[in-house]
Motif scaffolding. Structure first.
Motif, PDB file in Angstrom:
ATOM      1  N   LEU A  50      16.503  21.814   5.467  1.00 29.96           N
ATOM      2  CA  LEU A  50      16.939  21.117   4.251  1.00 29.96           C
ATOM      3  C   LEU A  50      18.352  21.538   3.862  1.00 29.96           C
ATOM      4  CD1 LEU A  50      13.617  21.381   2.229  1.00 29.96           C
ATOM      5  CD2 LEU A  50      14.380  19.533   3.739  1.00 29.96           C
ATOM      6  N   ARG A  58      22.693  20.160   3.906  1.00 34.80           N
ATOM      7  CA  ARG A  58      23.456  19.094   3.262  1.00 34.80           C
ATOM      8  C   ARG A  58      23.088  17.709   3.753  1.00 34.80           C
ATOM      9  NH1 ARG A  58      29.851  19.478   2.287  1.00 34.80           N
ATOM     10  NH2 ARG A  58      29.642  17.382   1.434  1.00 34.80           N
ATOM     11  N   LEU A  59      23.036  17.550   5.059  1.00 34.84           N
ATOM     12  CA  LEU A  59      22.748  16.210   5.588  1.00 34.84           C
ATOM     13  C   LEU A  59      21.357  15.747   5.155  1.00 34.84           C
ATOM     14  CD1 LEU A  59      23.747  13.856   7.379  1.00 34.84           C
ATOM     15  CD2 LEU A  59      22.341  14.848   9.176  1.00 34.84           C
ATOM     16  N   SER A  61      10.992  24.138   6.134  1.00 37.51           N
ATOM     17  CA  SER A  61      12.179  24.838   5.666  1.00 37.51           C
ATOM     18  C   SER A  61      11.979  26.338   5.740  1.00 37.51           C
ATOM     19  CB  SER A  61      12.450  24.405   4.209  1.00 37.51           C
ATOM     20  OG  SER A  61      13.411  25.246   3.606  1.00 37.51           O
ATOM     21  N   GLY A  62      13.084  27.066   5.840  1.00 30.30           N
ATOM     22  CA  GLY A  62      13.035  28.522   5.784  1.00 30.30           C
ATOM     23  C   GLY A  62      13.310  29.049   4.382  1.00 30.30           C
ATOM     24  N   THR A  63      13.495  28.133   3.445  1.00 35.59           N
ATOM     25  CA  THR A  63      13.805  28.529   2.066  1.00 35.59           C
ATOM     26  C   THR A  63      12.748  27.926   1.141  1.00 35.59           C
ATOM     27  OG1 THR A  63      16.117  28.280   2.762  1.00 35.59           O
ATOM     28  CG2 THR A  63      15.756  28.713   0.435  1.00 35.59           C
ATOM     29  N   LYS A  93      13.545  26.406  -2.503  1.00 32.92           N
ATOM     30  CA  LYS A  93      14.266  25.134  -2.427  1.00 32.92           C
ATOM     31  C   LYS A  93      13.325  24.017  -1.970  1.00 32.92           C
ATOM     32  CE  LYS A  93      16.985  24.662   1.150  1.00 32.92           C
ATOM     33  NZ  LYS A  93      18.165  24.809   2.043  1.00 32.92           N
ATOM     34  N   TYR A 140       9.146  27.514   9.195  1.00 30.56           N
ATOM     35  CA  TYR A 140       9.472  27.306  10.623  1.00 30.56           C
ATOM     36  C   TYR A 140       8.421  27.889  11.579  1.00 30.56           C
ATOM     37  CZ  TYR A 140      14.079  25.892   8.919  1.00 30.56           C
ATOM     38  OH  TYR A 140      15.098  25.255   8.278  1.00 30.56           O
ATOM     39  N   ASN A 168      23.103  23.193  15.320  1.00 33.28           N
ATOM     40  CA  ASN A 168      22.984  22.669  16.687  1.00 33.28           C
ATOM     41  C   ASN A 168      22.197  23.541  17.665  1.00 33.28           C
ATOM     42  OD1 ASN A 168      24.747  20.960  15.440  1.00 33.28           O
ATOM     43  ND2 ASN A 168      26.577  21.671  16.511  1.00 33.28           N
ATOM     44  N   HIS A 211      18.328  23.409  17.578  1.00 33.20           N
ATOM     45  CA  HIS A 211      17.592  22.160  17.821  1.00 33.20           C
ATOM     46  C   HIS A 211      16.533  22.337  18.917  1.00 33.20           C
ATOM     47  CE1 HIS A 211      21.145  19.472  16.214  1.00 33.20           C
ATOM     48  NE2 HIS A 211      20.601  20.217  15.279  1.00 33.20           N
ATOM     49  N   GLU A 217      18.928  15.601  15.333  1.00 32.99           N
ATOM     50  CA  GLU A 217      20.323  15.347  14.971  1.00 32.99           C
ATOM     51  C   GLU A 217      21.263  15.565  16.161  1.00 32.99           C
ATOM     52  OE1 GLU A 217      22.514  14.058  13.118  1.00 32.99           O
ATOM     53  OE2 GLU A 217      20.974  13.230  11.821  1.00 32.99           O
ATOM     54  N   LYS A 218      22.446  15.012  16.056  1.00 30.62           N
ATOM     55  CA  LYS A 218      23.493  15.219  17.045  1.00 30.62           C
ATOM     56  C   LYS A 218      24.305  16.436  16.659  1.00 30.62           C
ATOM     57  CE  LYS A 218      26.960  14.868  15.356  1.00 30.62           C
ATOM     58  NZ  LYS A 218      27.550  15.763  14.298  1.00 30.62           N
ATOM     59  N   ARG A 240      23.672   7.837  14.634  1.00 35.01           N
ATOM     60  CA  ARG A 240      23.533   6.828  13.576  1.00 35.01           C
ATOM     61  C   ARG A 240      24.461   5.633  13.774  1.00 35.01           C
ATOM     62  NH1 ARG A 240      27.969   7.824  10.494  1.00 35.01           N
ATOM     63  NH2 ARG A 240      28.737   9.958  10.518  1.00 35.01           N
ATOM     64  N   TRP A 252      28.087  28.094   9.617  1.00 31.32           N
ATOM     65  CA  TRP A 252      27.589  28.050  11.002  1.00 31.32           C
ATOM     66  C   TRP A 252      28.469  27.183  11.904  1.00 31.32           C
ATOM     67  CZ3 TRP A 252      26.354  23.522  13.326  1.00 31.32           C
ATOM     68  CH2 TRP A 252      26.005  22.442  12.521  1.00 31.32           C
ATOM     69  N   ARG A 253      29.187  26.233  11.328  1.00 30.02           N
ATOM     70  CA  ARG A 253      30.029  25.372  12.156  1.00 30.02           C
ATOM     71  C   ARG A 253      31.183  26.153  12.799  1.00 30.02           C
ATOM     72  NH1 ARG A 253      27.986  21.348   8.804  1.00 30.02           N
ATOM     73  NH2 ARG A 253      27.544  19.414   9.893  1.00 30.02           N
ATOM     74  N   TYR A 284      31.562  11.647  18.103  1.00 24.90           N
ATOM     75  CA  TYR A 284      31.501  10.235  17.688  1.00 24.90           C
ATOM     76  C   TYR A 284      32.476   9.396  18.507  1.00 24.90           C
ATOM     77  CZ  TYR A 284      28.688  11.628  13.701  1.00 24.90           C
ATOM     78  OH  TYR A 284      27.677  12.113  12.920  1.00 24.90           O
TER      79      TYR A 284
HETATM   80  P1  NDP Z   1      23.731  22.677   6.704  1.00 25.12           P
HETATM   81  O1  NDP Z   1      24.288  24.009   6.966  1.00 25.12           O
HETATM   82  O2  NDP Z   1      24.084  21.999   5.427  1.00 25.12           O
HETATM   83  O3  NDP Z   1      22.132  22.765   6.742  1.00 25.12           O
HETATM   84  C1  NDP Z   1      21.433  23.307   7.826  1.00 25.12           C
HETATM   85  C2  NDP Z   1      20.027  23.711   7.356  1.00 25.12           C
HETATM   86  O4  NDP Z   1      19.328  24.220   8.481  1.00 25.12           O
HETATM   87  C3  NDP Z   1      20.023  24.833   6.332  1.00 25.12           C
HETATM   88  O5  NDP Z   1      20.122  24.381   5.010  1.00 25.12           O
HETATM   89  C4  NDP Z   1      18.691  25.475   6.592  1.00 25.12           C
HETATM   90  O6  NDP Z   1      17.660  24.763   5.911  1.00 25.12           O
HETATM   91  C5  NDP Z   1      18.454  25.244   8.083  1.00 25.12           C
HETATM   92  N1  NDP Z   1      18.700  26.444   8.889  1.00 25.12           N
HETATM   93  C6  NDP Z   1      17.792  27.066   9.660  1.00 25.12           C
HETATM   94  N2  NDP Z   1      18.313  28.128  10.258  1.00 25.12           N
HETATM   95  C7  NDP Z   1      19.601  28.216   9.872  1.00 25.12           C
HETATM   96  C8  NDP Z   1      20.658  29.126  10.160  1.00 25.12           C
HETATM   97  N3  NDP Z   1      20.497  30.163  10.992  1.00 25.12           N
HETATM   98  N4  NDP Z   1      21.852  28.925   9.586  1.00 25.12           N
HETATM   99  C9  NDP Z   1      22.051  27.885   8.760  1.00 25.12           C
HETATM  100  N5  NDP Z   1      21.074  26.999   8.447  1.00 25.12           N
HETATM  101  C10 NDP Z   1      19.854  27.152   8.996  1.00 25.12           C
HETATM  102  O7  NDP Z   1      24.082  21.764   7.945  1.00 25.12           O
HETATM  103  P2  NDP Z   1      24.164  20.180   8.022  1.00 25.12           P
HETATM  104  O8  NDP Z   1      23.064  19.581   7.224  1.00 25.12           O
HETATM  105  O9  NDP Z   1      25.533  19.744   7.729  1.00 25.12           O
HETATM  106  O10 NDP Z   1      23.918  19.934   9.597  1.00 25.12           O
HETATM  107  C11 NDP Z   1      22.635  20.025  10.194  1.00 25.12           C
HETATM  108  C12 NDP Z   1      22.608  19.223  11.495  1.00 25.12           C
HETATM  109  O11 NDP Z   1      22.877  17.871  11.214  1.00 25.12           O
HETATM  110  C13 NDP Z   1      23.646  19.650  12.534  1.00 25.12           C
HETATM  111  O12 NDP Z   1      23.110  19.540  13.826  1.00 25.12           O
HETATM  112  C14 NDP Z   1      24.769  18.655  12.348  1.00 25.12           C
HETATM  113  O13 NDP Z   1      25.539  18.444  13.508  1.00 25.12           O
HETATM  114  C15 NDP Z   1      24.002  17.416  11.964  1.00 25.12           C
HETATM  115  N6  NDP Z   1      24.800  16.515  11.119  1.00 25.12           N
HETATM  116  C16 NDP Z   1      24.837  15.198  11.438  1.00 25.12           C
HETATM  117  C17 NDP Z   1      25.527  14.308  10.659  1.00 25.12           C
HETATM  118  C18 NDP Z   1      25.439  12.868  10.944  1.00 25.12           C
HETATM  119  O14 NDP Z   1      26.209  12.110  10.359  1.00 25.12           O
HETATM  120  N7  NDP Z   1      24.544  12.412  11.796  1.00 25.12           N
HETATM  121  C19 NDP Z   1      26.346  14.754   9.524  1.00 25.12           C
HETATM  122  C20 NDP Z   1      26.181  16.162   9.225  1.00 25.12           C
HETATM  123  C21 NDP Z   1      25.450  16.995  10.014  1.00 25.12           C
HETATM  124  P3  NDP Z   1      16.446  25.508   5.168  1.00 25.12           P
HETATM  125  O15 NDP Z   1      17.094  26.331   4.080  1.00 25.12           O
HETATM  126  O16 NDP Z   1      15.628  24.409   4.673  1.00 25.12           O
HETATM  127  O17 NDP Z   1      15.771  26.353   6.190  1.00 25.12           O
END
Ligand code: NDP
Length: 342
Positions: free
Chosen positions: A14, A16-17, A39-41, A44, A62, A83, A86, A103-104, A132, A171-172, A189
């Protein structure tokens, strides 16, 4: 479809995306339904569950794959984690008997992509990668315009995807989680678009990467990537992606009878498609206007449709694997300074 006949999805991760785009898109989907969160949180997740009408029992962690497996409402898991994570989630979801939308970029290595394909094949579950743009109406209109030959054979493709990335998206910038920088995240893309629009596979790539010296964001991953892909028909794709430049997501295509200018090609909204062409003696610019549709909802419905009918997703795991191979070759080319044959 009425709620009882829709395909039930669990969204895993859970961030941003998921929160800003995917969960709201279920409200616009016609065949998919949100039934669980992973989710790991937990705090939230519980809050998000309440907001989306998900029962507390349908919020998983998880490590809860036994319980997820036993939840018949979950037919598919949508993996939305960083990434490099996944693979683990996709393999676990398949082993739990669930179809998977991922996701990609699909993963961070060819070996991981292959393991994900194999796991889903062994479990006889669908695996779809969330490209998408391939479900977005303007991108599909451009594909049709190029492929139907009405303006002649396309030879030139020029794609830019840039975004000045803020530091909090940690993480990016971590190679072990992201796999790379601008290339797998946003350059993908440009890469996938060229394959999608032409239906061809590149035979050679030539790439270059750059990172501003001393910029703390780019210690591990590249800031910018530029690459050329050569296709068998003569089509050439020039692509550029950067984490350091102001937002720009445009695509241009050159054909003998038309010049295509496609703004916001890779964005969530705001697509603008202009086709300059000759109309008798006059040069005209046609502003193509299509009905706006939420591309995440279209993608969810495609996956749901595939699960309901047994049809193969338009963007299966093999699509992610093909892109990963090409990205590996682009990095190889950037390292050696030489073109790399595919
Ligand atoms: P975020 O960092 O916003 O969210 C990632 C979520 O993954 C976290 O909130 C967390 O959720 C969970 N998570 C589990 N383990 C980890 C870890 N070790 N570190 C960080 N987060 C972790 O990333 P995005 O949402 O931006 O991106 C997620 C994926 O979506 C990526 O693969 C990205 O490439 C893809 N993406 C695709 C887009 C598109 O347009 N198709 C646009 C943006 C991203 P929780 O707290 O619930 O465990």
């Amino acid at each position: 479809l009425p709620p009882g006949e829709r395909v039930g999805f669990a969204v895993l991760g859970l961030g941003r995306l998921a929160l800003e785009e995917i969960l709201p898109a279920f409200g616009e989907a016609k065949k998919a339904r949100l039934v669980a969160l992973v989710s790991g949180t937990p705090d939230k997740a519980k809050l998000v569950a309440r907001q989306h009408g998900i029962a507390p029992e349908a919020v998983y962690g998880y490590g809860d794959w036994d319980r997820i497996k036993a939840d018949p409402a979950i037919q598919a898991v949508y993996v939305v984690t960083p990434n490099a994570l996944h693979r683990e989630a996709v393999v676990a979801a398949a082993a739990a008997g669930k179809h998977v939308l991922c996701e990609k970029p699909m993963a961070t290595s060819v070996a991981d992509c292959q393991a994900m394909i194999d796991a889903c094949a062994a479990a006889k579950r669908h695996l779809m990668i969330a490209y998408r743009c391939q479900y977005e109406p303007y991108n599909r209109a451009v594909q049709e315009l190029v492929r139907d030959g009405r303006h002649g054979r396309a030879l030139l493709y020029d794609a830019v995807n840039t975004q000045n990335m803020a530091a909090p998206t940690q993480w990016r910038f971590v190679k072990s989680l992201a796999g790379g920088g601008a290339l797998p995240d946003i350059g993908l893309y440009c890469l996938n678009g060229a394959r999608f629009i032409t239906g061809e596979e590149p035979v050679e790539v030539f790439g270059h990467t750059y990172s501003t010296p001393g910029d703390p964001r780019f210690r591990e991953v590249e800031e910018q990537v530029t690459f050329t892909m050569r296709f068998p028909s003569g089509f050439v794709a020039n692509c550029a992606a950067s984490y350091g430049l102001h937002e720009n997501r445009r695509l241009g295509i050159g054909l003998p009878g038309a010049a295509v200018a496609f703004d916001n090609a890779f964005a969530y909204t705001g697509q603008r498609l202009q086709v300059a062409q000759r109309d008798g003696q006059a040069e005209t610019v046609v502003d193509r206007r299509l009905a706006a549709k939420n591309q995440f909802a279209l993608e969810l419905d495609h996956m749901a449709e595939c699960i309901l009918t047994g049809r193969r997703p338009r963007t299966p795991g093999e699509e992610g694997l093909a892109d990963q191979r090409i990205m590996d070759a682009i990095y190889r080319s950037a390292e050696t300074g030489q073109p790399v044959a595919l």
